[in-house]
Design an enzyme around this catalytic site. Structure first.
Site, PDB file in Angstrom:
ATOM      1  N   GLU A   1      97.986  -1.118   3.413  1.00 20.51           N
ATOM      2  CA  GLU A   1      98.944  -1.976   2.728  1.00 20.51           C
ATOM      3  C   GLU A   1      99.903  -1.205   1.828  1.00 20.51           C
ATOM      4  O   GLU A   1     101.107  -1.483   1.804  1.00 20.51           O
ATOM      5  CB  GLU A   1      98.219  -3.061   1.920  1.00 20.51           C
ATOM      6  CG  GLU A   1      97.574  -4.143   2.790  1.00 20.51           C
ATOM      7  CD  GLU A   1      96.298  -3.678   3.465  1.00 20.51           C
ATOM      8  OE1 GLU A   1      95.727  -2.659   3.023  1.00 20.51           O
ATOM      9  OE2 GLU A   1      95.860  -4.322   4.435  1.00 20.51           O
TER      10      GLU A   1
ATOM     11  N   HIS B   1      90.662 -14.364   0.165  1.00 22.60           N
ATOM     12  CA  HIS B   1      91.781 -14.932   0.916  1.00 22.60           C
ATOM     13  C   HIS B   1      92.435 -16.111   0.187  1.00 22.60           C
ATOM     14  O   HIS B   1      93.248 -16.806   0.767  1.00 22.60           O
ATOM     15  CB  HIS B   1      91.316 -15.404   2.293  1.00 22.60           C
ATOM     16  CG  HIS B   1      90.990 -14.297   3.235  1.00 22.60           C
ATOM     17  ND1 HIS B   1      89.985 -13.399   3.000  1.00 22.60           N
ATOM     18  CD2 HIS B   1      91.546 -13.927   4.415  1.00 22.60           C
ATOM     19  CE1 HIS B   1      89.930 -12.535   4.012  1.00 22.60           C
ATOM     20  NE2 HIS B   1      90.869 -12.829   4.870  1.00 22.60           N
TER      21      HIS B   1
END
Lengths: 326, 362
Positions: free
Chosen positions: A60, A129
């Site tokens: 990322e 999440h």
């Protein structure tokens, strides 16, 4: 005009801008043939080719760092971070470089990049999440933080974010990715950044929210109407920089304000709005500013996530408490 | 058992510590750019200028006229070698002490002084206007170079991005992430590991068990080579090979340049706390300037008189840069705000106006 869901409006905006600006490159993990885990980039690789919609290696901060390099050398990177829970490695590149490239070089190099990520809870997702950590990015100088709350605003605000000459973190409320559709014209018209959107007019209290919480906040507005309270609902939309002029205009009129967000209360964006109101609207306030937020806890796993998320009921109750205090 | 892959790391040196030339190239010849030793004189001159500038900058810091400064003492061959091999349109993403490379590319000495003197305008060099500015967070610049290379490839520009990272920087994830991306996407980028043996107080041996740092490239699927970083010819040769390869579309490379940080890490550091003087003296014997000078003198293209004249000329140039730096007034108060965004937010305008007013009111 097509009826589209929020996630489809994102795809539509990406496709429009790619078709009209060759320097726009869309990339991230699984954005290519898979079209993104939420399908936000569905069909783009097929339409624009692998070079303009590449899948990246799985790292990322690499995605953020390469975006900085691409943006400084003539491209407009629009990168996807798969979930906000995986966004934390990018903090280094965003705070150390994206937000300061323009000022550190006195405008010689700039960073017109967009980092998109689905965020927020309520979809029964695994650990990591479901968080809403928009305040992290709102605290970084030099970075805009934009959150749409409807298909139309997703389309217009994403176009504006891509066209903006500075970095934008664009957070997409995944709980309402597909919860409803509305007509959105695919005409390339952007919506202005740095301003609030008033979604409901009212005279007794101003409800301030953003992202998926707009749904519960509007529902609360309807319920309050039935109970004789006229609530104005503001979608903040651009989390940084805040359109405090817009919020102040409303609160000075209604004299009351409740701020709603999913994120933890402590140092959440609601704290900033409340502080600004205390500084600038104190003499107009008829009651204390209140917040309805997530708890200062780790987001519970999904069996109990509903308890964590601010509900329409909690918003209505808080508003009635505020009304009773004045 | 069968062997699925084997790897080796080559080491190159053309100019040894005594200034004697050797070559393992075909025909035992030196690289083409060194065919005529006189062609190396401008590079030697820049190495000397860089060193004299460095000493002056340290002196300025010691007398309170400059902030913390990162010295390039001992790295001159690596840095000038990088600069000399690159084309103007290539793009450098440096760390924070590659002055030799930057001077070659057009960065002014006064820019360096402004930056370490606490003024953002040091990063606003007009030449080369596309190069990245100094990058303090370790190895983060590697990803900028990879991103720049994505842009060059995408825009069909025959340009190459070059980044420099230290031996300590090779322990950072971002260094590996950048090489991995560059390998996977066959990007036109060159990674230079300026291995000066020390990451502040941590020696190379404590940084990694890897036998060489060049072999870290192997894991990313890109070629890695080790050169004597105090040998101007070796650095420039390896850089030219890597740049050519990248420009042809054959992808990235990594070069580990073995050098030694003869100075403290920065002026805020005291290296005597953690390393032996004997080690530094041994390294000083191998430093790059004297071997280059010996070589040029042996070739008959340099002498003591020229050296004397050069040092006087460099001192003048450095003094002029210092004067330019010292005569640059502090920026106006609004400069803190004016470059944050192209479209300045209302809240920032308010903070700016209030700050400017407070400054003006004294």
């Amino acid at each position: 005009m097509a009826e589209v869901a929020l996630v489809e409006a994102v795809t539509m905006a990406l496709a429009w801008e790619m078709a009209h600006d060759d320097t726009v490159v869309v990339f991230g993990e699984d954005v290519g043939i898979n079209g993104g885990v939420f399908r936000a980039t569905a069909g783009l690789q097929e339409k624009f080719g692998k070079e303009r919609v590449p899948d990246t290696p799985l790292a990322e901060n690499m995605i953020a760092g390469m975006s900085v390099g691409m943006a400084a050398q003539g491209l407009k990177p629009v990168a996807e971070i798969q979930f906000m829970g995986f966004i934390y490695p990018v903090v280094d590149q965003m705070i150390s470089h994206a937000g300061r490239m323009r000022t550190r070089t006195r405008g010689r190099l700039t960073c017109p990049m967009v980092l998109r990520a689905p965020y927020g809870g309520g979809i029964h997702a695994p650990e990591h999440h479901s968080e809403s950590t928009e305040a992290l990015f709102a605290h970084m100088p030099g970075i805009r933080v934009v959150i749409p709350s409807s298909p139309g605003r997703a389309y217009g605000l994403l176009l504006a974010s891509i066209r903006d000459p500075d970095p934008v973190v664009f957070l997409e409320p995944k709980r309402i990715y597909r919860s409803y559709k509305e007509e959105v014209e695919d005409d390339g018209e952007e919506l202005p950044l740095d301003m609030i959107y008033t979604l409901r007019d009212g005279t007794d209290i101003t409800l301030v929210a953003w992202g998926a919480m707009i749904k519960e906040t509007l529902e609360a507005g309807e319920e309050l109407e039935r109970q004789g309270v006229s609530a104005e609902v503001i979608d903040v939309a651009t989390i940084y920089p805040l359109d405090m002029e817009g919020i102040l205009e409303s609160v000075e009129r209604t004299g009351r304000c409740v701020i709603v967000h999913e994120a933890p209360r402590h140092c959440g964006v609601g704290a900033e709005i409340a502080a600004e109101l205390a500084e600038k609207a104190f003499m107009h306030l008829l009651a204390p500013v209140r917040r309805v937020t997530g708890f200062d806890t780790v987001m519970p796993l999904f069996r109990m996530e509903k308890q964590y998320m601010p509900s329409t009921k909690r918003i209505v109750k808080t508003v009635l408490d505020v009304m009773a205090e004045s | 058992m069968s062997v699925t892959a084997t790897f080796k790391i080559d080491y190159h040196q053309f100019l040894d510590e005594n200034g004697e030339a050797h070559s393992d190239l075909p025909g035992g010849k030196l690289p083409a750019f060194a065919d005529n030793p006189a062609d190396l004189v401008p590079l030697y001159r820049l190495m000397v200028l860089t060193r004299l500038f460095d000493a002056k900058a340290i002196a300025l810091q010691r007398t309170g006229k400059l902030g913390t400064y990162a010295s390039s003492l001992g790295h001159e061959a690596t840095h000038v070698g990088i600069g000399a091999a690159m084309r103007e349109e290539d793009c450098l993403a440096p760390m924070y002490r590659e002055y030799g490379a930057q001077f070659y590319r057009g960065v002014k000495m006064s820019d360096v002084l402004l930056y370490w003197g606490g003024d953002e305008r040091g990063n606003d060099f007009s030449v080369p206007s596309h190069d990245f500015s100094w990058c303090v967070p370790i190895a983060t610049q590697c990803l900028h170079a990879a991103g720049a290379a994505v842009a060059f490839k995408y825009l069909r520009q025959p340009r190459v991005a070059v980044t420099v990272v230290g031996d300590g920087g090779t322990s950072e994830g971002q260094f590996y992430e950048a090489m991995n991306l560059a390998g996977a996407w066959k990007l036109p980028v060159v990674f230079v590991v300026s291995n000066n043996q020390w990451a502040i107080s941590v020696p190379r041996s404590a940084q990694s068990a890897a036998q060489t740092l060049a072999q870290k490239a192997i894991a990313a699927g890109i070629p890695g080579v080790q050169v004597d970083g105090n040998d101007l010819i070796a650095v420039r040769w390896a850089m030219e090979e890597a740049l050519e390869r990248a420009r042809k579309g054959d992808g990235p490379s990594m070069i580990e340049a073995l050098t030694y940080r003869l100075s403290d890490h920065t002026t805020a550091d005291d290296a005597t706390r953690y390393r032996e003087n004997a080690e530094v003296e041994e390294a000083r014997r191998k430093e790059p300037l004297s071997r280059t000078r010996k070589f040029l003198e042996a070739q008959g293209v340099w002498d003591a008189k020229q050296q004397e004249a050069l040092e006087a000329e460099c001192a003048k140039q450095v003094d002029a840069a210092v004067a330019e730096y010292e005569n640059t007034p502090v920026q106006a108060p609004e400069a803190i705000f004016d470059y944050m965004f192209a479209n300045m937010p209302e809240s920032l305008k308010q903070q700016r106006d209030q700050h400017v007013k407070e400054m003006n009111d004294g």
